[in-house]
Enzyme design. Structure first.
Site, PDB file in Angstrom:
ATOM      1  N   CYS A   2       0.829  -1.209   0.000  1.00 19.26           N
ATOM      2  CA  CYS A   2       0.000   0.000   0.000  1.00 19.26           C
ATOM      3  C   CYS A   2       0.863   1.258   0.000  1.00 19.26           C
ATOM      4  O   CYS A   2       1.995   1.254   0.497  1.00 19.26           O
ATOM      5  CB  CYS A   2      -0.879   0.021   1.226  1.00 19.26           C
ATOM      6  N   ARG A  27       5.044  -0.187  -6.219  1.00 12.26           N
ATOM      7  CA  ARG A  27       5.048  -0.970  -4.986  1.00 12.26           C
ATOM      8  C   ARG A  27       4.051  -2.125  -5.039  1.00 12.26           C
ATOM      9  O   ARG A  27       4.094  -3.011  -4.190  1.00 12.26           O
ATOM     10  CB  ARG A  27       4.688  -0.066  -3.800  1.00 12.26           C
ATOM     11  N   TRP A  73      -2.984  -2.697  -1.467  1.00  9.83           N
ATOM     12  CA  TRP A  73      -2.624  -4.078  -1.796  1.00  9.83           C
ATOM     13  C   TRP A  73      -3.394  -4.926  -0.785  1.00  9.83           C
ATOM     14  O   TRP A  73      -3.107  -4.880   0.406  1.00  9.83           O
ATOM     15  CB  TRP A  73      -1.122  -4.261  -1.654  1.00  9.83           C
ATOM     16  N   ASN A  99      -1.821   2.228   5.798  1.00 12.07           N
ATOM     17  CA  ASN A  99      -0.967   1.114   5.349  1.00 12.07           C
ATOM     18  C   ASN A  99      -0.687   0.240   6.558  1.00 12.07           C
ATOM     19  O   ASN A  99      -0.501   0.766   7.656  1.00 12.07           O
ATOM     20  CB  ASN A  99       0.389   1.604   4.844  1.00 12.07           C
ATOM     21  N   GLY A 100      -0.566  -1.058   6.348  1.00 11.41           N
ATOM     22  CA  GLY A 100      -0.194  -1.941   7.445  1.00 11.41           C
ATOM     23  C   GLY A 100      -1.336  -2.858   7.828  1.00 11.41           C
ATOM     24  O   GLY A 100      -2.310  -3.009   7.084  1.00 11.41           O
ATOM     25  N   GLU A 477      18.456 -17.319  -7.637  1.00 15.15           N
ATOM     26  CA  GLU A 477      18.007 -15.985  -8.041  1.00 15.15           C
ATOM     27  C   GLU A 477      17.435 -16.038  -9.468  1.00 15.15           C
ATOM     28  O   GLU A 477      16.417 -15.402  -9.763  1.00 15.15           O
ATOM     29  CB  GLU A 477      19.179 -14.993  -7.950  1.00 15.15           C
ATOM     30  N   LYS A 481      13.687 -14.857 -10.462  1.00 14.44           N
ATOM     31  CA  LYS A 481      13.420 -13.805 -11.467  1.00 14.44           C
ATOM     32  C   LYS A 481      12.417 -14.298 -12.488  1.00 14.44           C
ATOM     33  O   LYS A 481      11.454 -13.620 -12.821  1.00 14.44           O
ATOM     34  CB  LYS A 481      14.697 -13.441 -12.212  1.00 14.44           C
ATOM     35  N   GLU A 484       8.742 -14.954 -10.970  1.00 12.75           N
ATOM     36  CA  GLU A 484       7.946 -13.829 -10.470  1.00 12.75           C
ATOM     37  C   GLU A 484       7.401 -12.944 -11.586  1.00 12.75           C
ATOM     38  O   GLU A 484       6.358 -12.323 -11.405  1.00 12.75           O
ATOM     39  CB  GLU A 484       8.723 -13.002  -9.441  1.00 12.75           C
ATOM     40  N   HIS A 500      18.017 -36.800  -6.820  1.00 16.67           N
ATOM     41  CA  HIS A 500      17.438 -37.294  -5.559  1.00 16.67           C
ATOM     42  C   HIS A 500      15.942 -36.998  -5.499  1.00 16.67           C
ATOM     43  O   HIS A 500      15.380 -36.883  -4.415  1.00 16.67           O
ATOM     44  CB  HIS A 500      18.179 -36.684  -4.372  1.00 16.67           C
ATOM     45  N   LYS A 595       6.480  -4.269  -4.187  1.00 14.22           N
ATOM     46  CA  LYS A 595       7.911  -3.969  -4.174  1.00 14.22           C
ATOM     47  C   LYS A 595       8.457  -3.939  -2.755  1.00 14.22           C
ATOM     48  O   LYS A 595       9.542  -4.416  -2.492  1.00 14.22           O
ATOM     49  CB  LYS A 595       8.145  -2.622  -4.871  1.00 14.22           C
TER      50      LYS A 595
END
Ligand code: F6R
Length: 600
Positions: A2, A27, A73, A99-100, A477, A481, A484, A500, A595
């Site tokens: 948010c 974000r 969000w 926010n939160g 990584e 990438k 996502e 395995h 973000k």
């Protein structure tokens, strides 16, 4: 996640709020809204979806010179217009953005709001309704706001306006970031300086549980007990131009391309006038005093921490553990006698990492934050900060912050190793300069990577990345990438571990990308590639000059073996970027992601 922006001044506020919210789009969000206030009253506009839709909805004939805006969000309740902020109290007098996460919102609802009809599923609405109920007892908005803040548990950044007062925005925060931007005849509120850089570069920090009264020409800060606080403003280091895409279609590609500049900037910033590494003496002492280093981070920063562990252990000979922040805070391992905590966070706001910092501070353990945002929460609250100097990273998928984190960790490791009197045949500044040139040569080959991405990732539903030793850390990584931003199910595996279990997933045509930059595992990883090729995988090997074979798809120019992650990751970033582009994904704003992850 948010975002909040607020303005009180002389100018029309709609554009300032909408522009600010656009700057916060990176974000991640799924609904948005603004509320503006003038003598005729409050004007509220909300939409599910993008700011562009909000822009269309806002009535251009309404002029007001104060207001608040929000990108949401979803956490409590689905993305919808009803759940979008700003939220209003039952009478419509109070309007609020938040926010939160309010952890005790059921308790507050049951204790104070039994008679209030709620119109959304959000925890936020509880706060604005609570303020109205408390106001009925006190007849004093500041007192009601302060009382409400004192009752809240959880994380929040809040901005409130009162329909009967066009002269003030009330603000408070706990754990979630919030700044007050200062101007001449106007002031601003923002969860991220990025939202307001067009208007000002001067900001006042707000500390947890302070009550802030923002007027056009004055900002008053007090503690919950009424004690007045005075604080000096600071000037944000971000250049507004850095937050523009320029000629690029997407920030992600711009940020991939910026990596050589970031390497050179780091060389410049961490070099003294004699061309020697420059690291704060207190940080050096903290590193020397530690018998074990604990790196705490999430996502891409965690992946950079894995590479950092390899570099620190090899150069400094101090043991390093790397932990996922969200796990560490609930499942802390046995610690050594003299631990040092290094928090790696691009944003400096990640709630999971901050939860660990709060715990380690209670035990007086020393801490360093490595971040791209020096004024961020993790930076302010740790003992020391190392700045990444990467410039704003706006694409949700982190690229230049990852390589900057590894470069700064390398400099830190070399500085400590030298202070320890260890012999090194390694000049990090020179080696990073070579890395910068190699990065440039790789980013110059975009068409090649676009073609490769088409070949390997256009139709596949899954993909595997394999590596050994430090290459194993890079493939983690690489897979993050790809998944996502392209939504391809991708996993990074240790080459030797595939057989395995995971090799069962290899089918005819499954893409398997291998990285091989380390001499001691060059043959074994190639053996692992053969194993999957024999089972139908479509393989691709990215190797390093000196270790290459004729059939390798990419041969990276030579860099120091310790620094290969800085260059082997670049083709991986480009492959992910073009895979997402070919599949029609929104590269900079992948679905469901934010973000800056400011909730646990
Ligand atoms: C992935 C990505 C995330 C972040 C993670 C931690 O591309 O960006 O995985 O790395 O959310 O964020 P910071 O580094 O801001 O703590």
């Amino acid at each position: 996640m948010c975002g909040i922006v607020g303005y009180i001044g002389q100018n029309d506020t709609k554009e300032i709020l909408l522009n600010g919210l656009e700057k916060l789009e990176y974000r991640g969000y799924d609904s948005a809204g603004i509320a503006t206030l003038n003598a005729e009253g409050l004007h509220l506009f909300k939409v599910k979806g993008r700011i562009a839709a909000l822009r269309d909805k806002v009535d251009q004939s309404v002029h007001a010179n104060m207001g608040i805006g929000h990108t949401r969000w979803a956490t409590h309740g689905e993305p919808s217009e009803d759940n979008a902020h700003p939220h209003q109290s039952a009478s419509g007098r109070f309007t609020l953005v938040h926010n939160g996460v309010i952890e005790n919102y059921y308790e507050l609802r049951d204790a104070y709001l039994a008679d209030v009809k709620l119109t959304s599923e959000t925890d936020t609405e509880i706060v604005v309704q609570l303020i109205e109920v408390l106001y009925q007892d006190t007849d004093d908005v500041l007192a009601a706001f302060s009382k409400a803040i004192s009752l809240l548990k959880g994380s929040y950044a809040i901005a409130l306006i009162d329909a009967q007062d066009t002269d003030v925005i009330y603000v408070a925060k706990n754990k979630s970031p919030l700044l007050v931007g200062l101007g001449d005849g106007f002031n601003l509120v923002a969860s991220d300086a990025m939202a307001t850089l067009k208007e000002t570069d001067t900001y006042l920090e707000i500390e947890d549980k302070e009550i802030v009264v923002v007027k056009r020409d004055h900002v008053h800060i007090q503690k919950l007990d009424g004690t007045v606080v005075t604080r000096q403003p600071y000037v944000a280091e971000i250049d507004a131009a850095d937050t523009e895409k320029g000629t690029y279609d997407y920030f992600m590609l711009k940020e991939i391309d910026e990596q050589p500049f970031v390497m050179r900037k780091i060389i410049q910033e961490y070099q003294d006038e004699h061309g020697q590494i420059k690291v704060d003496a207190d940080i050096r002492h903290a590193m020397l005093a530690a018998d074990r280093i604990y790196i705490i981070a999430a996502g891409t920063s965690y992946n950079a921490g894995l590479v950092g562990k390899q570099i620190i252990e090899e150069l400094v000979q101090t043991p390093v553990e790397v932990h996922i922040a969200s796990e560490f805070s609930y499942n802390m391992p046995l610690l050594s006698e003299k631990p040092l905590f290094i928090f790696i966070s691009q944003s400096g706001e990640t709630a999971d990492s901050r939860a660990v910092l709060v715990q380690t501070k209670l035990k007086d353990y020393p801490s360093i934050t490595i971040t791209n945002v020096p004024g961020s929460t993790l930076s302010r609250e740790a003992d020391y900060t190392l700045h990444l100097h990467a410039g704003p990273e706006i694409a949700v998928a982190s690229t230049k912050a990852y390589t900057a984190q590894i470069a700064v960790l390398t400099i830190l490791a070399v500085d400590t190793a030298r202070a320890k009197g260890l012999e090194l045949d390694f000049d990090p500044l020179q080696e990073l300069a070579i890395v910068a040139s190699v990065m440039e040569s790789l980013t110059d080959q975009k068409e090649y990577y676009a073609q490769l991405a088409k070949e390997y990732f256009t139709d596949t539903r899954n993909a595997f990345f394999i590596g050994r030793s430090v290459d194993y850390y890079v493939v983690q990584e690489a897979s993050l990438k790809l998944k996502e931003i392209s939504y391809i199910q991708a996993e990074g595996f240790a080459g030797g571990e595939l057989k395995h279990g995971t090799i069962a997933l290899i089918e005819e045509g499954t893409p398997v990308i291998a990285i091989s930059t380390q001499e001691n595992v060059n043959y074994s990883i190639r053996g692992n590639v053969q194993e999957v090729a024999a089972r139908g995988a479509k393989t691709c090997i990215v190797s390093l000059q000196g270790l290459e074979q004729d059939s390798d798809t990419v041969v990276l120019p030579h860099v120091h073996p310790l620094l290969t992650p800085l260059v082997s990751v670049v083709p991986m970033q480009l492959l992910a970027y073009y895979a997402a582009l070919h599949r029609g994904c929104d590269v900079d704003k992948p679905r469901n992601l934010a973000k800056s992850v400011t909730v646990e």
